[in-house]
Scaffold this active site. Structure first.
Site: not given
Length: 890
Positions: A320, A363, A636, A640, A704, A729, A733
């Site tokens: 979660e 480059d 740049d 590109d 579990n 939980n 968590d």
């Protein structure tokens, strides 16, 4: 300037003009038309003339077609980013589980899940919104004002004045000078020594020569980069010119990239990994509840009353906290990069992709080398070092700059004047008479000087391209004496130049000639009968930190591929000078016919691919990605952009053109490989924390779930109530939030951090079964303990015992599987250690506290804790042994 028109009565329409109305401009789709039309045809097509437009015409066109502004990508609002973050696969899974929990009236679980979803989306959208605001501060205008030639009335002579560039319209005639930014796409009408920096468009940092050219009306000539067209986004390096505006705003070549379908970003490495893991979990979760229901109905005769328990089991399998931890870990890493290195991570998942990079495509110019050359040495015609050749080149550069009144020396003159041996030369010992600045058409420059004491003689000092200088030479200096330059010697000198060029050197030829002094001006026709002195050899200046950065990237398992438009020899030499062995250099043409796996293999084996176009770079990056490599691309320029969007991570410096910055995922403070190395390290640290969370949580949850399924079939009561599953939980968590703030050891940054679904599945299966074995052993301990006490058959005591064991085993897994052997090279995991201690305390104290009876748990006898300690000891030993074996094998 001569003009060519279609023969009357022939009905001939120039190519590219059929779909263009007068004064509308030439759309990017008709970019070939200006190169094929004559100047007169083009002016007629656009409804203008050499004197420019009238003010009234300009106002009408401005109203009709809009301002000359470059389109920008609109920033995404925070609410929209929040809604888009709901599309994350893990977030979608949690939402579905929350809805199912609400449907079976498990309101506590549903509320917790919804809170986690909201927190995750707020963190992610907030981090990306902050990055977007940082990017807004970097936006720059392409130009501010332009010198335009307009008339107040039709019969009034034109006047030149400065106007804002957004007021330019198609048909305007503008003037360009040194240092000016080209404000729109233009066709040159006149030019004098004009050279243009167009690296933003082509990637070439050497200024391109431009000159007025009246193209043939039949369109028979093709120009890949037309010399008589200049494009928005480029700048004038030297010379001057008068030009006709042929496209503005969204119709310019600079803006055309916004309409390019290649702009759509493809799925990144993070997306692929997340989708793979998410679908694996979804299959497990969809399978688990029906199995629980069917097993309980078949073996225990239970019906839908076990549905909340089945949903709780599915929720127990789900990580979660994953969206929260992923977002928090990435946001923390991105914030640290912005604070310490000035690196802006625009898209949070891009930080994970940085850590997963195993191929970095760059480059040469500006990354491995600086945007300037340096003098290697000067040699005579026989190849022996000769400082006199450089001294004459210094005199040429100095007096050309002084007498031609150039605003600044070009890169080659700058290199010559800054050469260490140049300080021994004294150009002021000569008297400057005249100068002929560099002419793109003949590719040479000349200075006329008077030597001390020689008042009746002028010395012409010429330097330039080898072919052009040698064509004007009739003699050469050999061992201090002048001899005739015959054809055999001329061929040899050309071969020397070609060999040095293949070795990555750029050669300038230097020659002199004595002429009787005169009062008149000099021209290029006077540059004949020269005496060849020798060559000045130049190479690209290396980036100071590139060598060390390349070594660091190699140690981290990142292969560097140099995709450049330069000469193969130039790129190979730069790599060798930096300690990067180029191997066999290939050119884009050599592998242009390949596709799929053969193309990926060819690019993967090569270190340098030279003579690349923008499309070539994107194609090679795509081939590497399709072969399973995680790619980064550093660029740049406008050219590109396709490769930036094709790569898993598009990287650009802060000084890049606007369109490149907006298309990139990561923006660096400077175009420096060291900055990329630091960003990759930060990405691997964040990814390491995420991977540790996934390994620990999924293996523990799987164990579990297996244990709960087995217990549900073996026991006459539910092994754990839904409320107890929720509390367990929540505790686990909350403890796992520590992974978002963990400090991973050095091993986490030694190799690319990739979240591979199959590898995770093998890992969680092995350690999940081990965890399930510990749970089943705890069942046996509980049965033995409860059988010998008055609590035999008491579900509350069983629930309490398993609750305590679950939290203690999860705490042990967090500690041992996170640190691995040698305790993560001796580093203390502060947040994790604290979370483990808190989780263990809660697991022991909750069943003994007043809260225990309210959630269906009862206090356990001391015998249980003694036996549980033995089980946990054996589990810890088995876990450590399995972890070491796994580490040795992987």
């Amino acid at each position: 300037m001569p003009e060519t028109t279609a023969a009357p009565g022939t009905g001939h329409t120039p190519l590219g003009t059929r779909d263009v109305r007068p004064d509308q401009g030439l759309h990017a789709g008709h970019s070939a038309a200006p190169a094929r039309l004559t100047s007169l045809q083009l002016m007629r097509l656009l409804g203008t003339g050499p004197r420019g437009l009238t003010e009234k015409q300009a106002e009408e066109r401005l109203l009709r077609h809009g301002e000359n502004t470059v389109p920008t990508w609109r920033p995404i609002s925070w609410p929209r980013r929040f809604l888009e973050s709901l599309r994350d696969p893990f977030t979608t899974v949690l939402l579905c589980l929350g809805l199912v929990s609400a449907a079976v009236a498990s309101w506590g679980t549903a509320c917790v899940i919804m809170v986690l979803v909201v927190v995750s989306c707020v963190l992610r959208s907030g981090g990306e919104h902050q990055a977007s605001r940082s990017m807004a501060a970097l936006r720059e205008l392409v130009a501010t004002t332009a010198s335009v030639q307009r008339r107040a009335e039709e019969d009034v002579p034109p006047a030149v004045r400065e106007i804002p560039v957004d007021q330019l319209v198609v048909g305007d005639v503008i003037h360009l000078g040194p240092g000016d930014l080209v404000p729109a796409d233009v066709r040159l009408l006149r030019a004098s020594g004009l050279t243009v920096h167009q690296a933003a468009l082509t990637g070439e940092f050497v200024p391109a020569p431009k000159y007025a050219l009246d193209a043939p009306a039949d369109g028979s000539r093709e120009f890949p980069e037309p010399p008589h067209l200049c494009f928005q986004g480029s700048s004038v390096a030297s010379g001057s010119g008068t030009a006709l505006v042929i496209a503005t705003g969204a119709d310019t070549r600079f803006a055309a990239v916004y309409r390019d379908p290649a702009r759509r970003r493809t799925e990144s490495a993070f997306d692929r990994s997340v989708h793979g893991i998410a679908w694996t979990l979804i299959r497990f979760m969809l399978l688990t509840p029906p199995l629980v229901l069917m097993a309980n109905a078949a073996l225990r005769g239970r019906g839908l009353e076990t549905l909340p328990f089945a949903v709780a089991v599915a929720v127990g399998l789900t990580p979660e906290m994953l969206p929260v931890i992923v977002t928090a870990a990435l946001a923390r890493g991105a914030s640290a990069l912005a604070r310490t290195s000035g690196v802006i991570v625009k898209r949070l998942p891009a930080l994970h992709d940085l850590g997963a990079i195993d191929v970095l495509c760059v480059d040469k110019t500006g990354t491995l080398t600086q945007d300037r050359p340096v003098v290697e040495r000067s040699v005579d015609p026989q190849g022996a070092q000769d400082p006199d050749v450089l001294h004459w080149a210094v005199a040429n550069s100095f007096w050309t700059l002084e007498l031609a009144e150039l605003p600044a020396p070009d890169t080659l003159d700058e290199a010559i004047l800054d050469a260490p041996d140049a300080h021994d030369a004294d150009p002021l010992a000569y008297e400057g008479i005249a100068a002929l600045p560099f002419d793109p058409s003949c590719r040479l420059a000349a200075a006329v000087v008077r030597r001390p004491g020689q008042y009746g003689t002028h010395t012409l000092v010429v330097k330039g391209a080898v072919e052009d200088v040698l064509d004007r030479c009739g003699r050469l200096t050999r061992e201090g004496a002048d001899t005739d330059l015959d054809d055999e010697e001329r061929v040899r000198l050309h071969d020397v130049a070609a060999r040095d060029a293949a070795n990555g050197l750029r050669l300038l030829a230097v020659a002199v000639a004595e002429r009787p002094a005169r009062l008149g001006s000099y021209s290029h026709t006077d540059l004949r009968g020269l005496t060849f002195l020798g060559f000045v050899e130049l190479r690209d200046a290396l980036a100071p930190s590139a060598g060390e950065a390349l070594n660091n990237l190699a140690r981290r398992g990142v292969a560097v591929k140099v995709l450049t438009g330069d000469h193969p020899g130039t790129a190979a030499r730069a790599c060798r000078d930096l300690g990067l062995e180029p191997g066999e250099v290939v050119t884009a043409d050599q592998i242009s016919a390949l596709s799929g796996p053969p193309l990926a293999a060819a690019v993967d084996q090569a270190t340098v691919v030279a003579r690349c176009t923008a499309q070539d770079k994107a194609r090679f990056v795509a081939a590497l990605r399709e072969s399973g490599r995680t790619t980064g691309f550093l660029g740049d320029g406008v050219n590109d952009l396709p490769a930036l969007l094709t790569a898993d991570v598009g990287i650009c410096p802060r000084g890049a053109v606007t369109v490149a910055r907006e298309g990139a995922d990561v923006v660096l403070a400077d175009k420096d490989l060291t900055a990329i190395d630091g960003a990759i390290t930060a990405g691997r640290k964040s990814s390491g924390n995420i991977a540790a969370y996934l390994r620990i949580t999924l293996s523990s949850n799987l164990g579990n779930v297996i244990a709960m399924l087995a217990a549900g079939l073996l026991l006459p009561f539910l092994p754990m109530l839904p409320a107890q599953v929720l509390i367990q939980n929540l505790c686990f968590d909350a403890a796992q939030l520590a992974f978002a703030f963990d400090r991973p050891g050095p091993a986490a940054v030694r190799r690319p951090a990739v979240l591979r679904p199959r590898a995770f599945l093998r890992y969680i299966t092995a350690f999940g079964l081990l965890n399930a074995a510990a749970d089943l052993a705890t069942f046996a301990v509980l049965v033995l303990t409860l059988h010998t006490t008055a609590g035999a058959g008491d579900p509350a005591m069983f629930h309490a015992g398993w609750f305590t064991e679950n939290l203690l085993t999860q705490a042990m897994v967090m500690l041992l599987l996170r640190t691995g052997r040698r305790a993560a090279e001796g580093r203390a995991a502060g947040p994790v250690r604290f979370a483990v201690a808190a989780l263990s305390t809660i697991g022991v104290l909750v069943p003994l506290s007043p809260l225990g009876p309210s959630v269906g748990m009862a206090a356990l006898p001391p015998l249980y804790y003694a036996l549980l300690a033995a089980v946990l000891t054996l589990y810890g030993v088995a876990l450590t042994a399995a972890r070491r074996r796994y580490a040795d094998r992987h």
